[in-house]
Design a protein around this motif. Sequence first.
Motif, short mmCIF file in Angstrom:
data_model
loop_
_atom_site.label_atom_id
_atom_site.label_comp_id
_atom_site.label_asym_id
_atom_site.label_seq_id
_atom_site.Cartn_x
_atom_site.Cartn_y
_atom_site.Cartn_z
N ASP A 156 0.91 -1.44 -0.07
CA ASP A 156 -0.23 -0.01 -0.01
C ASP A 156 0.95 1.24 -0.16
O ASP A 156 0.49 2.23 -0.66
N THR A 186 2.13 3.35 -3.82
CA THR A 186 1.60 4.60 -3.68
C THR A 186 2.71 5.55 -4.00
O THR A 186 2.81 6.54 -4.75
N LYS A 242 2.58 7.85 -7.29
CA LYS A 242 2.69 9.43 -7.14
C LYS A 242 3.98 10.09 -7.60
O LYS A 242 3.73 11.37 -7.95
#
Length: 324
Positions: A95, A99, A103
């Motif tokens: 997770d 991410t 990003k």
Amino acid sequence: MNRKAVIDCGTNTFNLRIVDFNQSLGPGRWMNVFSLRLPVKLGKGGVGRGIILQKRIKRGIDAIDEMREAILNYRATEVQIFATSALRDASNRLDFVNTVYEKFGYKVNIISGSTEALLIQSGIELTYQAPENTSVLTMDIGGGSTECILWNNSEIFWSRSFDVGVARMASFFKKTDVFGSDANEAYDDMKPYLENILHPLKVALENVKPSVLVGSSGSFDTFSSVINPAADYIKSDEHPPASEIDLASLMKLCGEMMHNSLKDRLVMKGMPPDRADNIPYAAAIVRWAIENSDVQKMYRSEYALREGVLNRLSKGQTILPGLE
């Protein structure tokens, strides 16, 4: 100039360091550009259960975002990110990892405990050289794990990472404010736990008998700054030599931290506010190590994992030890 950035995603703290490499400086040398330390407490509430809480993941992502701004502003050409105990033990580690990549385009290297120990030692070697015929114990007390290395001026004898750190102990013991009524009550409560987890270290200490302990950054920075609050730490492009910590003063401080209140710790001169809650756990680990060894001198090194990575990069080595 070859500008590089290294981020160490620890269980409690994220650290960024940006430096310039230049061939004229030689191996193991660089010019400091920028450093940033952010208290993230990634493992809070989940490190003992093998997960990272979603709100802590968000805090970690926000910290990477803030560090990315500095990386872009200083125009670093290479970014290396390393994650340690909290993330390597978390079932939902992806997770965070995915991410960060989605990003920011940054790859997060989740490293093993043994790799972490060797990278820490690569940083230590820039600030402390063992005297002839002297065995040394390096310790790095983190939030989720403690890395231990036994070595001398020619070789590393033994290294190991233990799943014992201040955040992990806080999750297990759940002590708040005042840890004990006197210097021994809290330590006696934690000692059986340390004896069990650190038994392999006890055997190694009995065999090697180190006379020097070098503490790597983190909690040892706190011990040093509280014991020597007026010390003038000169920042330069030279590697800062490891500074000695008086053992008697340290043991006295460890006892004091076991029974004073959080409010008392917060007002100690030299105490970083984000370390005041869990520093007694680090004090217990250090006290145990000293009681179970022949250590006569203790030093604190400002360098840790991130500087170990930079040391290897400056020498043209692979980032992760053992992959040459």
